[in-house]
Design a protein around this motif. Structure first.
Motif, PDB file in Angstrom:
ATOM      1  N   ARG A 194      45.430  40.098  40.688  1.00 22.89           N
ATOM      2  CA  ARG A 194      43.987  40.332  40.665  1.00 22.89           C
ATOM      3  C   ARG A 194      43.374  39.873  39.349  1.00 22.89           C
ATOM      4  O   ARG A 194      42.209  39.490  39.292  1.00 22.89           O
ATOM      5  N   ASN A 227      37.668  50.202  41.541  1.00 23.56           N
ATOM      6  CA  ASN A 227      38.980  50.498  42.145  1.00 23.56           C
ATOM      7  C   ASN A 227      38.884  50.394  43.665  1.00 23.56           C
ATOM      8  O   ASN A 227      39.739  49.790  44.323  1.00 23.56           O
ATOM      9  N   TRP A 281      38.753  46.902  45.449  1.00 24.12           N
ATOM     10  CA  TRP A 281      39.968  46.103  45.623  1.00 24.12           C
ATOM     11  C   TRP A 281      40.453  46.071  47.066  1.00 24.12           C
ATOM     12  O   TRP A 281      41.178  45.188  47.469  1.00 24.12           O
TER      13      TRP A 281
END
Ligand code: T3D
Length: 266
Positions: free
Chosen positions: A157, A221, A224
């Motif tokens: 990522r 978060n 994702w």
């Protein structure tokens, strides 16, 4: 009774708490004591309202060399098949998960080599400031293991799947200048300035609206694994929460009064 050896030092300066991995003789490799101390320190920082920014760094010339391989040497004395997963689940994963969940900014101040789970730890933090002599090694492959402690999640990522895979299967050393170029770190500073520049950045972050930072972290978060409809709805929900903070009122009031806001993290 044997005296406990300190493996982590903790320092408070205003609203900034610094956790220093403190086993320099083994490049701050993780033994069970250090992992337990680090896990507790992160949980304590989460609960403590006076802490508005957390810094993780290493003592001596390294950030961390990952699992202490000497500490687990006994495992290899017999042919009994190893079960490493439980060690990872019990001792590393809770720390990594907590670093993502803690609603305060966390800076990795990378003062030297970050290898194996030491590299994963740095990747799990929100910001990475590296000294010029810092380096990153997905060292797992060098001992016949797969990247763990979040490396396979964070690395692609951050730097893209192609680069991440190459780092993971070669176990090569990525030096600070390359780390900056590929987006693995946010800043590279001269080694001698790392502590001061980390402190300045940490103090800046600690003076910002902490709850909004925490909610931003929660949103990112979630992003994702989200789809766009779900994510924009989640943003709207979090904005309701942010809109009810004292810091939001202070920010707007200060803007309208043409003065610098004084955020309190409330
Ligand atoms: O449960 C499980 O086992 C699964 C968990 C996996 C998580 C992981 O993190 S797996 C990966 C473990 N880490 C490594 O494989 C890295 C091992 N270390 C290195 O490859 C090198 O030390 C470094 C590239 C990090 C640094 O190299 P260099 O040349 O700058 O230093 P050095 O001379 O190798 O190390 C200095 C000392 O630290 C040395 O001790 P000595 O000879 O001075 O008494 C060395 O043995 C010790 N050391 C370094 N890393 C570790 C370590 N001791 C124990 N464990 C280490 N990981």
């Amino acid at each position: 009774m044997a005296e406990a050896v300190q493996t982590l030092s903790i320092e408070n300066e205003g609203a900034v708490r610094t956790l220093c991995l403190d086993r320099p003789e083994v490049l701050n490799a993780f033994n069970n004591d250090l992992l337990a101390a680090l896990g507790k320190a992160v949980r304590d920082a989460e609960k403590d309202k006076t802490v508005r920014c957390l810094v993780i760094t290493g003592a001596g010339r390294a950030f961390s060399s990952g699992q202490d391989l000497a500490d687990v040497a006994d495992r290899y004395k017999s042919d009994t098949p190893l079960e490493l997963g439980s060690h990872i689940r019990e001792r590393y994963n809770p720390i990594i998960a907590k670093l993502r969940a803690i609603e305060k900014p966390v800076i990795a101040s990378v003062n030297g080599v970050a290898a194996g789970a030491g590299c994963s730890l740095a990747l799990a933090c929100d910001l990475r400031i590296a000294g010029e002599s810092a380096s990153f090694i997905e060292a797992f492959i060098n001992v016949g293991l797969v990247p763990d402690s979040g490396s396979t999640f964070f690395l692609p990522r951050l730097i893209g799947p192609a680069r991440a895979f190459e780092m993971a299967i070669t176990g090569r050393k990525v030096k600070a200048d390359e780390a900056l170029r590929i987006g693995l770190v946010h800043h590279v500073v001269p080694d001698a300035e790392l502590a001061v520049q980390t402190r300045e950045q940490a103090e800046r972050l600690a003076s910002l609206p902490t709850k909004a930072i925490g909610l931003t972290k929660r949103a990112m978060n979630a992003a994702w694994t989200a789809d766009i409809e779900g994510q924009i709805d989640y943003e709207a929900m979090l904005q309701t929460t942010a809109g009810q903070t004292k810091d939001h009122r202070e920010g707007v009031t200060a803007f309208l009064e043409k003065r610098t806001p004084k955020f309190k993290g409330e």
